[in-house]
Design a protein around this motif. Structure first.
Motif: not given
Ligand SMILES: [Zn+2]
Length: 603
Positions: A391, A395, A418, A421
């Motif tokens: 995740h 990012h 998001e 991720s």
């Molecule tokens: Zn996140």
């Protein structure tokens, strides 16, 4: 592709590109430099921005970024050092000092916003369309959108001065102070004694494997929030927040109750309405999940306190080396550039892996224009740690690829933040599942489905409750806590249907324990939107295979240079205004649910 030996992964941050410590004299020198750069910026541009020639904007942004970059460098360094040593008094003192200093320096810059506003909507739109300023297109476009609802200076000032003592911010801080003081009485079934715990502790108990503990936690939360006096105060807070939002809407001239939020997410009202209705239509998936889970737990129907219960499981352990290898093998198969960048993070000591005394908990990734991504983890050999690694590196990769953009359009809104991720988690989950036994898979899917429904469906259920209340107040109705309880109960029942046992006397006051609806109205749909987008991208990848990857990279490289709808259309070719787009994203859950059902049938 670089050859990488996992044993050579560096697991503590190297911050040599920043400062040696908070005592580094270079920090003070840099603050002085910022101060003099800001001074010359002020004398160069005061009274000039409203009439600045088109060909001077590139220079204007460069001047702004000259001090902006040094500010970022100091702020990022302070974030990192304080994250590794949260209790260090020298660091805390330095942070206080710097924040005071920066407020002083930046006080003189308020004229910038005012002068942009003075150019007017039409002129900003014209600037957004100039080919020579195309790198800043979305910056001008969004500035134009926001000034449309800005009132004259005198009114804005009056509103600003009134805000802390009345209206939304006053009632949400009353809400926070009151609920922050709550304590919850729970029973310890080992010692047979009662004890008082905090909000986050009582919530964690809802995930206990022991049904007595979960039921007790549920009842304890209800006892506090359903106290009559508490209900009166929280209901009053919420209805005043609704009234304040309605006055804002009327004074500033927004189209409808959600327009303000939608503008800040750069989404059209229609797209958001489609999101809400498509998710609502898919509520039966959630009910199906609850029914399968009930069977697995040996029940006819789940109780409210069973929803977050884990299925019995023996969890596999993952050392950091095993976890990193799993992730790198996965990302290598996906794309070489992604793999190389992830390796680079570990070669250059930009991931801080293990827990330490005073180190901040949880995980995060940080990046900014001109600064490479850093990731903080707290590895404890759990399966979840492998997903978190994937995740946060997602990012980090997004932050790295967006470096192609100018500072003003580098970051995306919450709705797109998001994507990389969750996408990384999706491809990792394929690898993980391929190595699991059926039992392990079943509890892994249960956890994944539980968190997916919480991110996509529950957030929309919040929004539908909020929209209903905001609309009622806007049309002149007066609402109190009993009306909120009733509306909440109806919205919850729509989502869970007949899959959960109704509790006798439940006042359905859960709305009053959700800080977001008080603090940031309608914020929660961004989570849902982002997750569905990632699922839709994942489907596209499954359909198109490798030819999807360059498009996906283009999407990530674009940062915040276009509003989401245009960005997705231009790079990936998907039309987010169509219900079919949302249905495609939601169909990923259907696939997970089918696997879950098939595995449950084997039990
Ligand atoms: Zn996140």
């Amino acid at each position: 592709m670089s050859e990488f030996n996992i044993k050579n992964a560096k697991t503590s941050w190297d911050m040599k590109d920043y400062y040696t410590s908070v005592a580094d004299p270079q920090i003070a020198e840099d603050v002085n430099k910022i101060s003099s750069l800001v001074d010359s910026f002020i004398s160069k541009y005061t009274g000039k921005i409203s009439g600045l020639a088109d060909d001077k904007f590139v220079e204007f942004f460069a001047d702004e970024n000259e001090y902006g970059t040094i500010v970022s460098k100091i702020q990022i360094f302070m974030l990192y050092t304080s994250s590794l040593d949260t209790q260090n008094q020298d660091i805390l003192k330095k942070q206080g000092e710097l924040s005071h200093k920066f407020t002083e320096i930046f006080n003189g810059l308020t004229f910038v916003g005012q002068e942009f506003k003075a150019r007017g909507y039409d002129d900003l739109i014209r600037l957004s369309e100039l080919p020579e300023l195309s790198a800043w297109k979305n910056y001008f476009y969004q500035t134009a959108q926001s000034i449309k609802y800005v009132l004259d200076e005198k009114t804005e000032k009056a509103l600003m001065f009134k805000a802390p003592s009345g209206g939304k911010s006053a009632f949400s801080s009353l809400y926070e102070e009151l609920t922050g003081s709550f304590e919850f009485k729970v029973h310890d079934f080992e010692t047979e004694e009662d004890k008082m715990v905090t909000d986050s502790e009582v919530r964690a108990l809802r995930q206990s494997t022991d049904e007595r503990v979960r039921k007790n936690a549920y009842e304890s939360i209800r006892e506090v929030f359903e106290d009559e006096k508490t209900q009166i105060v929280l209901g009053n807070c919420y209805s005043n927040i609704l009234k304040d939002c309605t006055s804002e809407l009327n004074i500033r001239g927004y189209d409808h109750v959600m327009s303000r939020r939608n503008k800040s997410e750069e989404l059209s009202d229609d797209v958001v309405d489609t999101l809400l209705s498509e998710v609502e239509k898919s509520y039966p998936m959630y009910q199906k999940y609850l029914k399968i889970k009930a069977k697995l737990m040996g029940k006819d129907k789940l109780n409210v306190w069973d929803v977050m219960a884990p299925l019995d499981k023996v969890e596999k352990e993952y050392t950091f080396e095993d976890g990193l290898k799993l992730f790198l093998d996965t990302i290598k198969k996906f794309d070489v550039e992604f793999y190389d960048f992830s390796v680079n993070m570990f070669e250059n000591a930009r991931v801080d892996v293990f827990p330490g005394k005073g180190k901040r908990g949880g995980a995060f990734a940080c990046y900014d224009k001109g600064f490479e991504s850093y990731v903080l983890l707290n590895w404890t050999n759990k399966l979840g740690d492998v997903s978190t690694l994937a995740h946060e590196l997602g990012h980090a990769t997004h932050g790295h690829l967006s470096q192609a953009q100018e500072a003003e359009v580098y970051s995306t809104g919450m709705c797109l933040a998001e994507t990389a991720s969750v996408f990384n988690e999706m491809i990792l989950s394929e690898t993980l599942m391929s190595q699991m036994s059926d039992d392990e898979k079943l509890s892994y899917l249960d956890e994944n489905l539980g968190s997916t429904f919480a991110t996509i469906h529950r957030q929309i259920q919040y929004i539908l409750f909020e929209r209903r209340c905001h609309k009622a107040i806007h049309s002149g109705e007066g609402l109190g806590y009993e009306d909120f309880n009733k509306a909440w109960g109806e919205e919850v029942n729509k989502m869970s249907g007949d899959a959960i046992v109704r509790v006798e006397g439940d006042k359905t006051s859960t709305w009053s324990s959700i800080p977001h609806i008080f603090r940031s109205p309608f914020y929660c749909y961004a989570y849902s939107f982002g997750n569905i987008l990632t699922f839709a991208l994942y489907n596209k990848y499954k359909e198109e295979g490798e030819s999807f990857i360059p498009k996906y990279k283009e999407f990530l490289k674009s940062g915040g240079s276009l509003p989401p709808a245009e960005l997705v259309k231009k790079t990936i070719g998907m039309d987010i205004s169509k219900p079919e787009y949302f249905q495609s994203g939601l169909s990923v859950i259907e696939g997970m649910l089918d696997d879950f059902e098939a595995l449950a049938a084997l039990k």
